[in-house]
Design a protein around this motif. Sequence first.
Motif, PDB file in Angstrom:
ATOM      1  N   PRO A 282       0.802  -1.222   0.000  1.00 49.19           N
ATOM      2  CA  PRO A 282       0.000   0.000   0.000  1.00 49.19           C
ATOM      3  C   PRO A 282       0.839   1.278   0.000  1.00 49.19           C
ATOM      4  O   PRO A 282       0.316   2.360  -0.201  1.00 49.19           O
ATOM      5  CB  PRO A 282      -0.823  -0.104   1.295  1.00 49.19           C
ATOM      6  CG  PRO A 282      -0.899  -1.560   1.572  1.00 49.19           C
ATOM      7  CD  PRO A 282       0.443  -2.105   1.116  1.00 49.19           C
ATOM      8  N   ARG A 283       2.129   1.145   0.205  1.00 53.46           N
ATOM      9  CA  ARG A 283       3.035   2.295   0.144  1.00 53.46           C
ATOM     10  C   ARG A 283       3.663   2.459  -1.238  1.00 53.46           C
ATOM     11  O   ARG A 283       4.488   3.345  -1.457  1.00 53.46           O
ATOM     12  CB  ARG A 283       4.127   2.158   1.197  1.00 53.46           C
ATOM     13  CG  ARG A 283       3.578   2.224   2.597  1.00 53.46           C
ATOM     14  CD  ARG A 283       4.663   1.993   3.632  1.00 53.46           C
ATOM     15  NE  ARG A 283       4.135   2.123   4.962  1.00 53.46           N
ATOM     16  CZ  ARG A 283       4.047   3.264   5.645  1.00 53.46           C
ATOM     17  NH1 ARG A 283       4.465   4.379   5.106  1.00 53.46           N
ATOM     18  NH2 ARG A 283       3.537   3.280   6.859  1.00 53.46           N
ATOM     19  N   GLY A 284       3.326   1.555  -2.165  1.00 53.70           N
ATOM     20  CA  GLY A 284       3.804   1.677  -3.533  1.00 53.70           C
ATOM     21  C   GLY A 284       5.047   0.877  -3.861  1.00 53.70           C
ATOM     22  O   GLY A 284       5.594   0.999  -4.949  1.00 53.70           O
ATOM     23  N   GLU A 285       5.498   0.029  -2.942  1.00 51.50           N
ATOM     24  CA  GLU A 285       6.673  -0.797  -3.214  1.00 51.50           C
ATOM     25  C   GLU A 285       6.257  -2.029  -4.009  1.00 51.50           C
ATOM     26  O   GLU A 285       5.457  -2.830  -3.537  1.00 51.50           O
ATOM     27  CB  GLU A 285       7.345  -1.242  -1.917  1.00 51.50           C
ATOM     28  CG  GLU A 285       8.565  -2.094  -2.160  1.00 51.50           C
ATOM     29  CD  GLU A 285       9.215  -2.608  -0.878  1.00 51.50           C
ATOM     30  OE1 GLU A 285      10.238  -3.298  -1.009  1.00 51.50           O
ATOM     31  OE2 GLU A 285       8.709  -2.334   0.212  1.00 51.50           O
ATOM     32  N   ALA A 286       6.800  -2.159  -5.211  1.00 47.06           N
ATOM     33  CA  ALA A 286       6.556  -3.355  -6.014  1.00 47.06           C
ATOM     34  C   ALA A 286       7.569  -4.408  -5.596  1.00 47.06           C
ATOM     35  O   ALA A 286       8.774  -4.175  -5.659  1.00 47.06           O
ATOM     36  CB  ALA A 286       6.696  -3.032  -7.502  1.00 47.06           C
ATOM     37  N   PHE A 287       7.080  -5.541  -5.130  1.00 44.96           N
ATOM     38  CA  PHE A 287       7.966  -6.613  -4.686  1.00 44.96           C
ATOM     39  C   PHE A 287       8.409  -7.451  -5.876  1.00 44.96           C
ATOM     40  O   PHE A 287       7.642  -7.676  -6.805  1.00 44.96           O
ATOM     41  CB  PHE A 287       7.242  -7.520  -3.682  1.00 44.96           C
ATOM     42  CG  PHE A 287       6.813  -6.810  -2.432  1.00 44.96           C
ATOM     43  CD1 PHE A 287       7.747  -6.436  -1.473  1.00 44.96           C
ATOM     44  CD2 PHE A 287       5.485  -6.521  -2.205  1.00 44.96           C
ATOM     45  CE1 PHE A 287       7.353  -5.782  -0.319  1.00 44.96           C
ATOM     46  CE2 PHE A 287       5.079  -5.874  -1.053  1.00 44.96           C
ATOM     47  CZ  PHE A 287       6.016  -5.500  -0.102  1.00 44.96           C
ATOM     48  N   ASP A 288       9.650  -7.896  -5.826  1.00 43.23           N
ATOM     49  CA  ASP A 288      10.165  -8.854  -6.796  1.00 43.23           C
ATOM     50  C   ASP A 288      11.025  -9.856  -6.033  1.00 43.23           C
ATOM     51  O   ASP A 288      11.132  -9.773  -4.806  1.00 43.23           O
ATOM     52  CB  ASP A 288      10.931  -8.160  -7.925  1.00 43.23           C
ATOM     53  CG  ASP A 288      12.131  -7.353  -7.441  1.00 43.23           C
ATOM     54  OD1 ASP A 288      12.742  -7.704  -6.397  1.00 43.23           O
ATOM     55  OD2 ASP A 288      12.485  -6.367  -8.112  1.00 43.23           O
ATOM     56  N   ALA A 289      11.639 -10.781  -6.730  1.00 39.56           N
ATOM     57  CA  ALA A 289      12.394 -11.843  -6.063  1.00 39.56           C
ATOM     58  C   ALA A 289      13.497 -11.279  -5.169  1.00 39.56           C
ATOM     59  O   ALA A 289      13.731 -11.782  -4.069  1.00 39.56           O
ATOM     60  CB  ALA A 289      12.986 -12.798  -7.102  1.00 39.56           C
ATOM     61  N   GLU A 290      14.160 -10.237  -5.606  1.00 41.89           N
ATOM     62  CA  GLU A 290      15.252  -9.648  -4.819  1.00 41.89           C
ATOM     63  C   GLU A 290      14.725  -8.887  -3.607  1.00 41.89           C
ATOM     64  O   GLU A 290      15.185  -9.086  -2.484  1.00 41.89           O
ATOM     65  CB  GLU A 290      16.091  -8.719  -5.703  1.00 41.89           C
ATOM     66  CG  GLU A 290      17.275  -8.100  -4.990  1.00 41.89           C
ATOM     67  CD  GLU A 290      18.301  -9.116  -4.511  1.00 41.89           C
ATOM     68  OE1 GLU A 290      18.959  -8.838  -3.498  1.00 41.89           O
ATOM     69  OE2 GLU A 290      18.439 -10.177  -5.137  1.00 41.89           O
ATOM     70  N   THR A 291      13.752  -8.006  -3.811  1.00 43.42           N
ATOM     71  CA  THR A 291      13.260  -7.195  -2.688  1.00 43.42           C
ATOM     72  C   THR A 291      12.542  -8.048  -1.653  1.00 43.42           C
ATOM     73  O   THR A 291      12.610  -7.748  -0.462  1.00 43.42           O
ATOM     74  CB  THR A 291      12.327  -6.062  -3.162  1.00 43.42           C
ATOM     75  OG1 THR A 291      11.200  -6.616  -3.838  1.00 43.42           O
ATOM     76  CG2 THR A 291      13.057  -5.081  -4.055  1.00 43.42           C
TER      77      THR A 291
END
Length: 149
Positions: A92-101
């Motif tokens: 909800p804060r706009g962080e797009a998650f990916d394998a690294e994050t």
Amino acid sequence: MAIWVDADACPGDIKSVLFKAADRTGTSLTLVANHRLSVPPSRHIRFVQVPSGFDVADHAIVTRMTAGDLVITGDIPLAAEVLEKGGHAISPRGEAFDAETIRQRLGMRDMMDELRSSGVQTGGPAAPGPKERQAFANALDRWLTRHGG
């Protein structure tokens, strides 16, 4: 393509952004929570209420979503499960998650859990403000543009 929302802890202003985007783009939006929520009347927006319990809403989302769907959640383990299933996750804060994050965030979450269990008061994140809302709206628009919404 559909959007799923871990709605128990999703801020109201983020839900408003999602409601407008679903209607504007015709994208299916489903909010999942263990308590009743009101959603605007729309053929694109629905609400699923699940029983109370640990991770019941998370399990319902992972079970119902398909590869390529987007899940809105601040729950790091849920985001990890979504990615494993071939979905996309944005906080909800706009962080797009990916394998690294997600690996980094899981490690940080585990470290904070250890600190809390040893008695250290860590506090929680500050409430999202206008910058986070804008970051979320931008991340959602990027995802919708890439995925045909």
